[in-house]
Each structure stands twice: as structure tokens, then as C-alpha cells.
Scaffold this motif. Structure first.
Motif, PDB file in Angstrom:
ATOM      1  N   GLU A   1     -31.205   3.110 -32.150  1.00  0.00           N
ATOM      2  CA  GLU A   1     -31.167   3.278 -30.695  1.00  0.00           C
ATOM      3  C   GLU A   1     -29.966   4.105 -30.271  1.00  0.00           C
ATOM      4  O   GLU A   1     -30.055   4.945 -29.385  1.00  0.00           O
ATOM      5  CB  GLU A   1     -31.135   1.908 -30.007  1.00  0.00           C
ATOM      6  CG  GLU A   1     -32.498   1.464 -29.534  1.00  0.00           C
ATOM      7  CD  GLU A   1     -32.446   0.093 -28.892  1.00  0.00           C
ATOM      8  OE1 GLU A   1     -32.290   0.015 -27.672  1.00  0.00           O
ATOM      9  OE2 GLU A   1     -32.554  -0.901 -29.651  1.00  0.00           O
TER      10      GLU A   1
ATOM     11  N   GLU B   1     -44.663   6.283 -37.561  1.00  0.00           N
ATOM     12  CA  GLU B   1     -45.128   6.041 -36.192  1.00  0.00           C
ATOM     13  C   GLU B   1     -44.089   6.335 -35.128  1.00  0.00           C
ATOM     14  O   GLU B   1     -44.390   6.312 -33.935  1.00  0.00           O
ATOM     15  CB  GLU B   1     -45.612   4.586 -36.065  1.00  0.00           C
ATOM     16  CG  GLU B   1     -46.890   4.365 -36.835  1.00  0.00           C
ATOM     17  CD  GLU B   1     -47.164   2.884 -37.025  1.00  0.00           C
ATOM     18  OE1 GLU B   1     -46.738   2.089 -36.184  1.00  0.00           O
ATOM     19  OE2 GLU B   1     -47.805   2.548 -38.034  1.00  0.00           O
ATOM     20  N   LYS B   2     -42.863   6.571 -35.568  1.00  0.00           N
ATOM     21  CA  LYS B   2     -41.775   6.872 -34.632  1.00  0.00           C
ATOM     22  C   LYS B   2     -41.514   5.734 -33.653  1.00  0.00           C
ATOM     23  O   LYS B   2     -41.142   5.952 -32.499  1.00  0.00           O
ATOM     24  CB  LYS B   2     -42.062   8.164 -33.844  1.00  0.00           C
ATOM     25  CG  LYS B   2     -42.216   9.391 -34.730  1.00  0.00           C
ATOM     26  CD  LYS B   2     -40.893  10.101 -34.885  1.00  0.00           C
ATOM     27  CE  LYS B   2     -40.964  11.170 -35.968  1.00  0.00           C
ATOM     28  NZ  LYS B   2     -39.734  11.312 -36.719  1.00  0.00           N
ATOM     29  N   THR B   3     -41.781   4.516 -34.094  1.00  0.00           N
ATOM     30  CA  THR B   3     -41.471   3.355 -33.250  1.00  0.00           C
ATOM     31  C   THR B   3     -40.884   2.243 -34.107  1.00  0.00           C
ATOM     32  O   THR B   3     -41.055   2.225 -35.325  1.00  0.00           O
ATOM     33  CB  THR B   3     -42.728   2.782 -32.561  1.00  0.00           C
ATOM     34  OG1 THR B   3     -43.675   2.440 -33.571  1.00  0.00           O
ATOM     35  CG2 THR B   3     -43.346   3.756 -31.588  1.00  0.00           C
TER      36      THR B   3
ATOM     37  N   GLU C   1     -39.138  -2.178 -33.615  1.00  0.00           N
ATOM     38  CA  GLU C   1     -38.802  -3.281 -32.722  1.00  0.00           C
ATOM     39  C   GLU C   1     -37.442  -3.822 -33.103  1.00  0.00           C
ATOM     40  O   GLU C   1     -37.062  -3.770 -34.267  1.00  0.00           O
ATOM     41  CB  GLU C   1     -39.832  -4.415 -32.857  1.00  0.00           C
ATOM     42  CG  GLU C   1     -41.137  -4.137 -32.167  1.00  0.00           C
ATOM     43  CD  GLU C   1     -42.188  -3.592 -33.132  1.00  0.00           C
ATOM     44  OE1 GLU C   1     -42.137  -3.968 -34.319  1.00  0.00           O
ATOM     45  OE2 GLU C   1     -43.031  -2.783 -32.704  1.00  0.00           O
TER      46      GLU C   1
ATOM     47  N   THR D   1     -41.825  -2.685 -28.252  1.00  0.00           N
ATOM     48  CA  THR D   1     -41.779  -1.520 -29.119  1.00  0.00           C
ATOM     49  C   THR D   1     -40.877  -0.442 -28.523  1.00  0.00           C
ATOM     50  O   THR D   1     -40.974  -0.119 -27.346  1.00  0.00           O
ATOM     51  CB  THR D   1     -43.201  -0.963 -29.311  1.00  0.00           C
ATOM     52  OG1 THR D   1     -43.986  -1.983 -29.919  1.00  0.00           O
ATOM     53  CG2 THR D   1     -43.202   0.251 -30.209  1.00  0.00           C
ATOM     54  N   ILE D   2     -39.987   0.062 -29.348  1.00  0.00           N
ATOM     55  CA  ILE D   2     -39.045   1.091 -28.892  1.00  0.00           C
ATOM     56  C   ILE D   2     -39.380   2.411 -29.577  1.00  0.00           C
ATOM     57  O   ILE D   2     -39.681   2.449 -30.768  1.00  0.00           O
ATOM     58  CB  ILE D   2     -37.596   0.668 -29.217  1.00  0.00           C
ATOM     59  CG1 ILE D   2     -37.256  -0.635 -28.490  1.00  0.00           C
ATOM     60  CG2 ILE D   2     -36.599   1.770 -28.855  1.00  0.00           C
ATOM     61  CD1 ILE D   2     -35.954  -1.253 -28.907  1.00  0.00           C
ATOM     62  N   LYS D   3     -39.341   3.476 -28.798  1.00  0.00           N
ATOM     63  CA  LYS D   3     -39.630   4.790 -29.355  1.00  0.00           C
ATOM     64  C   LYS D   3     -38.413   5.310 -30.124  1.00  0.00           C
ATOM     65  O   LYS D   3     -37.298   5.251 -29.625  1.00  0.00           O
ATOM     66  CB  LYS D   3     -39.961   5.753 -28.211  1.00  0.00           C
ATOM     67  CG  LYS D   3     -41.122   6.662 -28.548  1.00  0.00           C
ATOM     68  CD  LYS D   3     -41.424   7.596 -27.391  1.00  0.00           C
ATOM     69  CE  LYS D   3     -41.922   8.932 -27.859  1.00  0.00           C
ATOM     70  NZ  LYS D   3     -41.148   9.692 -28.786  1.00  0.00           N
TER      71      LYS D   3
END
Ligand SMILES: Nc1ncnc2c1ncn2[C@@H]1O[C@H](COP(=O)(O)OP(=O)(O)OP(=O)(O)O)[C@@H](O)[C@H]1O
Ligand SMILES: [Mg+2]
Length: 368
Positions: free
Chosen positions: A277, A306-308, A310, A317-319
Motif C-alpha cells: 500500500e 490479479e493486481k489485488t 487484502e 480488496t485493495i488494488k
């Protein structure tokens, strides 16, 4: 209560962004609507010309705004700046010190002028001036002065923050430019043929967003190349976050990389962001990737595919807006063969793989 609503609206406007002119113009519009202000200006000191200049106005033409410059001590506006205390002119037609430099007032008679310093403690930054027409039934000078006093101090705090913001941003940009310079290809030493080939690849792939795997012995410049890729890419304005997987205790790696939700495990008393993040908009450098525990190899694979991800203990779900650069001095294929590293992750990581030649094969390259 009009006064309270006005102040509330103004404090909201001043906390929406750091756009000086836009915010101050919005403040003037609120004052005109709520307080029946005919005209109004925010003057701020221009440190270069050492004059007060209009940065936001209501009811003035562009030409009038340009004309509105005052030296310290000049006219009412300049006096308020000099003395740091407010002035009230009941009738501008009868006040010789009222210069009307902007020429914005066709009818001078019957117009009152309130002028309030914009200052924090003893630091004067500017002046706010407001035209109003008072009648027997309409308007109350004392109320207006109170409101304007609060508005001026809100503006003062905003301008102070804005100045700090601009200074920090400028410094940041300067440092970024220096980093881009330092981590540029001409600054990486590499005269040998093999190393030149590496730099050519770096040049080619820097501007793409593909995952890169850097392989090479200790001290061959893996981290240097990772930073060079980052600072030559379009992500250079984002962060470069380096994580050495080998030094993190196994039970902490997941939280460190992906973050933790409050209450995810005993001791997780607050929500914490992970390195993925923090690297948002930039590059994450996963050093010593061979040491990543099996359990997390699956999670990393998902991030890459998937480029995601948690946070630990969260279902949100965070990008993942990051480019991943991984490095190791181990023979990763050998690790795959031994069953220590997932084959699918290996292939996913090594879309582009760059082998840094060992120093002994680099002839005349002398490292500083
Ligand atoms: N081609 C190069 N040009 C200039 N300096 C270099 C070059 N290669 C390496 N260096 C310098 O050598 C030192 C080691 O490089 P770096 O930390 O990138 O190596 P590494 O491959 O990550 O090593 P390790 O596996 O030990 O972490 C750094 O100070 C780096 O700036
Ligand atoms: Mg290293």
C-alpha cells in the motif's frame, strides 16, 4: 443563524484542497451571498515585489484586480497591513485615505468598507477588504466585523498551511529530480560488454510496467538497477519501497507486506498499511525473494496476476497499483527444482529477467 452558516461553509471550503486562488475565490463568493457583500478582495503580500496584491476577489473585473496593488502603509489596505488592526470606513466617499485604486466603485457615496488584517500571531500575511451598503433596516456592522475577524483567521491558517505545502512540494520535486539524475543510466558504471547489455535492457523496459526479476551475486548492483528502473519510469513521482524479505521474521512478513486489519490477531490493535500500500503509484523492490515462505508465494502470485490483495484479517480488496521488481542472489531455478519456490511464481516474476554479470567478468568496471 447566517453568521454561523457562513463560517461553517468557509471553513469547509478552506479544507477541501490546497488551491490558493480557487479556495479564496470560493470564500469571497460565500461572503457575497451570505453577507450581502457588494465587493471584496483578499490581498496577500507578494514577497518579490513587497506589495499587497489581490489573489481573490468578488465583483471586480480582471483589469481592476491588476490595478489593486498597495505598498505597506498606502491607503486603507496598506495601513491595515502596517498596523495589524482592522479599520472600518463608514462612507468611502468621505474618507480621503480611501484611494479606490481598482476603480471598481462607480458610486462611492453610501458604501462602507471593512478591512481586516490576515495574520497569525504577529505574522501579517495580508488583508481582507469588503464593501457593504448599510441601511437602517439592513446589516449590522458589529456582526460583520465579528464574522470577518473569524474568516480572516481561517484564511491566515489556510495560507500558512498552503505556504508550507508549496515549500515542501518544491523541495520534493527538487529531490526527485536529483534522484532521477543519480539513478540515470549514464551514472551507472558499466563499460564491459555484458553490463552494457544490461543497461540496454533497463533502458528498454523502464517505461513499461512489467515485473522484473534481477539475478546476480552479492554486490553486483541489483538494488542500484532496481532504483534506476524506478527513477527512469513513469512511476518516478511515486515511492520506491524496498523490502528485504530475508530479514523479516516469517510470521511478520504477511502483515509487513500486505497490512493488518484491526483485531486480525492478538496485538493487532490498530489498522496498519503494508508495504504494497505504501508503494502505491510507485515501485516495490522485493529483495532476497528466494526467502519468501511458501505460504506467501501464493499470495504474491495472486497480486501479480490479479493486481489485488487484502489486508491480513480483512475481506476488503485493495488494488495493487505497483510495479514489482524482485531480486535474489540464489539460483531460483535450482530453488524451484528443490521444491522451495513455486514454479508458477518463478515464471510470473521472470517475465523480464536481468542477469547481472559477476564482477570478475566485468573487466575494467571499477565500482566506487
Ligand atoms: N554498475 C555500478 N555502477 C556504480 N555503482 C555500482 C554498480 N554496481 C554496484 N554499485 C554499487 O555497489 C554497491 C552494491 O550494489 P547493490 O547494493 O545494488 O548490490 P546488490 O546486488 O543489491 O548486493 P547484495 O546482494 O549484497 O544486496 C552499491 O553501493 C552500489 O551503488
Ligand atoms: Mg541488495
Amino acid at each position: 443563524n447566517t453568521e454561523l452558516t457562513t463560517i461553517l461553509e468557509i471553513s469547509k471550503v478552506l479544507t477541501t484542497s490546497f488551491d490558493l486562488e480557487e479556495n479564496l475565490n470560493a470564500v469571497m463568493n460565500i461572503l457575497s451571498k451570505r453577507l450581502d457583500m457588494q465587493r471584496g478582495c483578499v490581498f496577500l503580500m507578494d514577497p518579490i515585489s513587497n506589495e499587497l496584491r489581490i489573489v481573490a476577489a468578488h465583483g471586480l473585473t480582471k483589469e481592476a484586480i491588476k490595478r489593486g496593488k498597495y505598498r505597506i502603509g498606502e491607503g486603507i489596505v496598506g495601513s491595515v497591513m502596517q498596523n495589524g488592526s482592522m479599520m472600518f470606513v463608514p462612507n468611502i466617499g468621505k474618507e480621503p485615505r480611501f484611494l479606490n485604486k481598482t476603480g471598481a466603485r462607480p458610486e462611492k457615496c453610501g458604501v462602507s468598507f471593512l478591512c481586516m488584517p490576515i495574520k497569525l500571531k504577529d505574522e501579517s500575511m495580508g488583508v481582507i477588504g469588503v464593501d457593504r451598503i448599510y441601511t437602517e433596516e439592513h446589516g449590522n456592522v458589529d456582526d460583520d466585523i465579528r464574522v470577518l475577524d473569524i474568516v480572516a483567521s481561517l484564511i491566515a491558517q489556510f495560507v500558512k498551511l498552503w505556504k508550507m505545502f508549496v515549500t515542501t512540494e518544491n523541495e520534493c520535486n527538487l529531490l526527485r529530480r536529483q534522484l532521477k539524475q543519480i539513478y540515470s543510466i549514464p551514472n551507472v558504471i558499466g563499460e564491459s560488454k555484458k553490463f552494457k547489455a544490461v543497461l540496454k535492457t533497463v533502458e528498454k523496459i523502464a517505461s513499461t510496467d512489467t515485473t522484473v526479476l534481477l539475478l546476480g551475486e552479492s554486490g553486483t548492483g541489483k538494488e542500484l538497477i532496481a532504483k534506476t528502473i524506478h527513477y527512469q519510469s513513469h512511476r518516478m513521482n511515486g515511492p520506491f519501497v524496498a523490502v528485504n524479505v530475508a530479514v523479516l521474521p516469517e510470521n511478520l512478513i504477511e502483515a509487513e507486506l500486505f497490512g493488518v486489519e484491526k483485531g486480525a490477531f492478538t496485538g493487532a490493535t490498530t489498522q496498519r498499511k503494508g508495504r504494497f500500500e505504501y508503494a502505491k503509484g510507485g515501485t516495490i523492490f522485493l529483495d532476497e525473494i528466494a526467502e519468501l515462505p511458501m505460504s506467501l508465494q501464493a499470495k504474491l502470485l495472486r497480486v501479480l496476476q490479479e493486481k489485488t490483495f487484502e489486508r491480513l484479517g480483512s475481506s476488503e480488496t485493495i488494488k495493487a497499483d505497483v510495479r514489482v521488481i524482485a531480486a535474489t542472489n540464489k539460483n531460483l531455478i535450482e530453488e524451484v527444482r528443490k521444491g522451495n519456490f513455486r514454479e508458477d511464481l518463478y515464471y510470473r516474476l521472470s517475465i523480464i529477467n536481468i542477469k547481472l554479470p559477476p564482477l570478475r567478468e566485468r573487466g575494467d568496471d571499477v565500482l566506487l
